[in-house]
Write an enzyme that holds these catalytic residues in place. Sequence first.
Site, PDB file in Angstrom:
ATOM      1  N   TRP A  79     -45.985 -25.585  16.439  1.00  0.00           N
ATOM      2  CA  TRP A  79     -45.259 -24.724  15.523  1.00  0.00           C
ATOM      3  C   TRP A  79     -44.013 -25.404  14.940  1.00  0.00           C
ATOM      4  O   TRP A  79     -43.309 -24.817  14.121  1.00  0.00           O
ATOM      5  CB  TRP A  79     -44.869 -23.411  16.202  1.00  0.00           C
ATOM      6  CG  TRP A  79     -44.368 -23.538  17.609  1.00  0.00           C
ATOM      7  CD1 TRP A  79     -45.092 -23.364  18.749  1.00  0.00           C
ATOM      8  CD2 TRP A  79     -43.034 -23.874  18.023  1.00  0.00           C
ATOM      9  NE1 TRP A  79     -44.288 -23.569  19.861  1.00  0.00           N
ATOM     10  CE2 TRP A  79     -43.025 -23.877  19.440  1.00  0.00           C
ATOM     11  CE3 TRP A  79     -41.860 -24.166  17.347  1.00  0.00           C
ATOM     12  CZ2 TRP A  79     -41.881 -24.180  20.189  1.00  0.00           C
ATOM     13  CZ3 TRP A  79     -40.716 -24.466  18.090  1.00  0.00           C
ATOM     14  CH2 TRP A  79     -40.743 -24.456  19.484  1.00  0.00           C
ATOM     15  N   GLU A  92     -52.045 -21.168  18.705  1.00  0.00           N
ATOM     16  CA  GLU A  92     -51.420 -22.274  19.430  1.00  0.00           C
ATOM     17  C   GLU A  92     -52.451 -23.216  20.056  1.00  0.00           C
ATOM     18  O   GLU A  92     -52.189 -23.830  21.089  1.00  0.00           O
ATOM     19  CB  GLU A  92     -50.454 -21.720  20.479  1.00  0.00           C
ATOM     20  CG  GLU A  92     -49.288 -20.977  19.847  1.00  0.00           C
ATOM     21  CD  GLU A  92     -48.217 -20.568  20.857  1.00  0.00           C
ATOM     22  OE1 GLU A  92     -47.263 -21.341  21.036  1.00  0.00           O
ATOM     23  OE2 GLU A  92     -48.348 -19.484  21.443  1.00  0.00           O
ATOM     24  N   LYS A  93     -53.588 -23.381  19.404  1.00  0.00           N
ATOM     25  CA  LYS A  93     -54.639 -24.229  19.982  1.00  0.00           C
ATOM     26  C   LYS A  93     -54.267 -25.715  19.962  1.00  0.00           C
ATOM     27  O   LYS A  93     -54.882 -26.507  20.661  1.00  0.00           O
ATOM     28  CB  LYS A  93     -55.966 -24.006  19.263  1.00  0.00           C
ATOM     29  CG  LYS A  93     -55.957 -24.196  17.766  1.00  0.00           C
ATOM     30  CD  LYS A  93     -57.327 -23.877  17.183  1.00  0.00           C
ATOM     31  CE  LYS A  93     -57.306 -23.834  15.661  1.00  0.00           C
ATOM     32  NZ  LYS A  93     -56.604 -22.624  15.180  1.00  0.00           N
ATOM     33  N   PHE A  94     -53.275 -26.083  19.150  1.00  0.00           N
ATOM     34  CA  PHE A  94     -52.832 -27.477  19.137  1.00  0.00           C
ATOM     35  C   PHE A  94     -51.515 -27.668  19.896  1.00  0.00           C
ATOM     36  O   PHE A  94     -50.850 -28.691  19.739  1.00  0.00           O
ATOM     37  CB  PHE A  94     -52.709 -27.979  17.699  1.00  0.00           C
ATOM     38  CG  PHE A  94     -54.019 -27.981  16.957  1.00  0.00           C
ATOM     39  CD1 PHE A  94     -55.094 -28.716  17.435  1.00  0.00           C
ATOM     40  CD2 PHE A  94     -54.180 -27.227  15.815  1.00  0.00           C
ATOM     41  CE1 PHE A  94     -56.315 -28.700  16.779  1.00  0.00           C
ATOM     42  CE2 PHE A  94     -55.394 -27.208  15.142  1.00  0.00           C
ATOM     43  CZ  PHE A  94     -56.466 -27.952  15.628  1.00  0.00           C
ATOM     44  N   GLU A 102     -40.730 -22.001  30.764  1.00  0.00           N
ATOM     45  CA  GLU A 102     -41.639 -22.646  29.822  1.00  0.00           C
ATOM     46  C   GLU A 102     -40.994 -23.900  29.256  1.00  0.00           C
ATOM     47  O   GLU A 102     -39.819 -23.878  28.874  1.00  0.00           O
ATOM     48  CB  GLU A 102     -41.977 -21.738  28.620  1.00  0.00           C
ATOM     49  CG  GLU A 102     -42.942 -20.614  28.863  1.00  0.00           C
ATOM     50  CD  GLU A 102     -43.260 -19.873  27.566  1.00  0.00           C
ATOM     51  OE1 GLU A 102     -43.210 -20.514  26.484  1.00  0.00           O
ATOM     52  OE2 GLU A 102     -43.535 -18.673  27.623  1.00  0.00           O
ATOM     53  N   GLU A 133     -39.925 -13.474  25.609  1.00  0.00           N
ATOM     54  CA  GLU A 133     -39.065 -14.033  24.571  1.00  0.00           C
ATOM     55  C   GLU A 133     -38.578 -12.965  23.582  1.00  0.00           C
ATOM     56  O   GLU A 133     -38.831 -13.024  22.384  1.00  0.00           O
ATOM     57  CB  GLU A 133     -39.780 -15.163  23.829  1.00  0.00           C
ATOM     58  CG  GLU A 133     -40.099 -16.338  24.724  1.00  0.00           C
ATOM     59  CD  GLU A 133     -40.889 -17.438  24.011  1.00  0.00           C
ATOM     60  OE1 GLU A 133     -41.008 -18.535  24.583  1.00  0.00           O
ATOM     61  OE2 GLU A 133     -41.389 -17.197  22.893  1.00  0.00           O
ATOM     62  N   CYS A 152     -35.029  -4.261  13.052  1.00  0.00           N
ATOM     63  CA  CYS A 152     -35.927  -3.388  12.295  1.00  0.00           C
ATOM     64  C   CYS A 152     -35.068  -2.425  11.481  1.00  0.00           C
ATOM     65  O   CYS A 152     -34.102  -1.860  12.003  1.00  0.00           O
ATOM     66  CB  CYS A 152     -36.863  -2.621  13.224  1.00  0.00           C
ATOM     67  SG  CYS A 152     -37.892  -1.395  12.369  1.00  0.00           S
TER      68      CYS A 152
END
Length: 673
Positions: free
Chosen positions: A320, A360-362, A312, A153, A161
């Site tokens: 998020w 990102e555990k949820f 994905e 991504e 930058c």
Amino acid sequence: MPHAAPQGLDRLAYGGDYNPEQWPEETWEEDIALMREAGVTMVSVGIFSWAKLEPSPGVYDFGWLDRLLALLHDAGIRADLATPTVVPPAWFYRAHPDALPVSRAGVRWEFGSRGAICHSSPAYHEAAAGITRALGERYGSHPAVAMWHVHNEYGVPVLECYCETSAAHFRRWLTERYTTLDALNAAWGTAFWGQAYGDWEEIQPPRATPTTCNPAQRLDFARFASDSALENFRRERDLLHQLSPGIPVTTNFMVSPTQCDTIDYWKWAQEVDIVTNDHYLVAEDDRNHINLSMAADLTRSVGGGKPWLLLEHSTSGVNWQTRGISKRPGEMARNSMAHVARGSEGAMFFQWRASRFGAEKFHSAMVPHAGTDSRIWREVVALGADLGSLSGLRGTRTVADAAIVWDWQSWWAQKLEWRPSEDLDTRERAEAVYAALFDRHLTVDFAHPEADLSAYPLVVVPALYLMTQAAGRNLRAYVEGGGTLVVGHFSGIVDEHDAVHPGPHPGALRDVLGLTVEEFQPLRRHERVTLEGPDGHRLTADVWAETVVARGAEPVWTYTDGPAAGCPAVTRHELGEGSAWYLSTRLDADGLDTVLAAAGLDARIAPREDLPRDVEVVRREGAAGRYVFVINHTAADAEVPVGGAGRELFGGRRVEGDLSVPAGTVRVLHLDD
């Protein structure tokens, strides 16, 4: 390399990101058994594994990946093997803190998330090439590897930058683009506010300034940022082509304008062997399936209409977004099949097994925290079986009815400061036009402004503030050749350097539209205007109006009130064998539908009044046959005419006439030859 497909797959790709390093090895065999139960055909591995693969500089640990790839190969599951260059390890940043990116305000971001990379950093270039070369040498001919997945991504969460290394790189990029300072000063209009440059070393990135910065400089820096990341992709791709010949190389795009707005995907799509995309629903949208279809159509279009791959999406909620709205029963299958209908050669997820720790555990997964005794798991298994029955359609292409013109660089330019109204929104207009065409049951391709448009009876330009003269000539040729063109307000205003085209607005579109715009008339917040047209038919609009002077065009709707009262609001111009419509204001949904319906008659596109709202009908055709996808997003059963007889692939029954599609389900018909 021409368009390719993952090597060794004889079915559609089904699976997800697999991160076995998060789990003890005794879990791996359980995972493999569950993958086989679910019908998984491919998993993405190694995306975030740099620290595990190279725990210290030049010291590699491939044993765990050797064992994993052997398990996958023995189970007949292919690997989308990643280079983990999106997450340099802590040891790298300790040695090279200057490789961390600097914000426009001069703040250097720190290690601790992902994608924190200065794409101009020589140290990063060297380290990324090192891990990529090591992977290519070890696994370039591994029998499990179906394709290579570079980075992850690009552009998310940060691309630009503003450090000194980037400044020097930017100057090199500018010398290649302009050659001389005179050319650069002319392109940037540096005569304004006395900004002329006498030496290349005087040029800096467009860092934070007391008031607005030179917009041409800002636009070029956006181009540079996209190009500098593309250089890094090419560097890794070329290594892999050398070390792993015949295995395609890709990187996962985020084509939806709601998810990444910093990459010029028209340019990037020319550099990958397979176009792949990640897409996540804007879950709170009431009709989020429209954004999904738009993203799928745009992904297919940047790849020139060829089959692509959804790399994905989510089985349910994501953590998020503001609210992690879960998917309702059947929604995961509808989402997946909509991508396949619109050209994807499979449906992959993030991720295989839900994480117990980390940011990102949820985030939902194919194997949720609830385990296999769960609705999500049962739907994952059912989807795998359904996708398995669609293997025959591989290589077919989605059939489009109309086109929308879209350009990332024009979007970048319009979003810069000090435009006539902060309510002008390129993305919003593109989404509004797409939704209107979706509701008219038209499948849409997207097209670059300078692309060949002759295949489409109807082309819509929702908002194209920046337009080259070549694009203007292209649209004129399209209309003269018999096409029907619809153009939205504030289009054709500036050239590729954000300089206003000479003469009255809309410079690059004056001739094809047969009109000029004497003055922009931005509306106040909450102000509305009324348009009156044929037989007294009234439309409503907001945000914007224009003082339009018809110069060959015919007024169709006229402003009855507001600052442009009495002036043409919607016009039609016959030119050659075709016609060009202009919408000088932001119409509401009903008004936009009304005008597009009128333009559709010009284009001889028959209305699909036999189809219910929110029932998608999409076709894929090719040497393998003709397929019709019907996706019912409603709570009511639907009877859908499909234009022929054939075999329904989920169950195998014969269908003649209408196809019955229960509420919330998907049906796929293989039409008889």
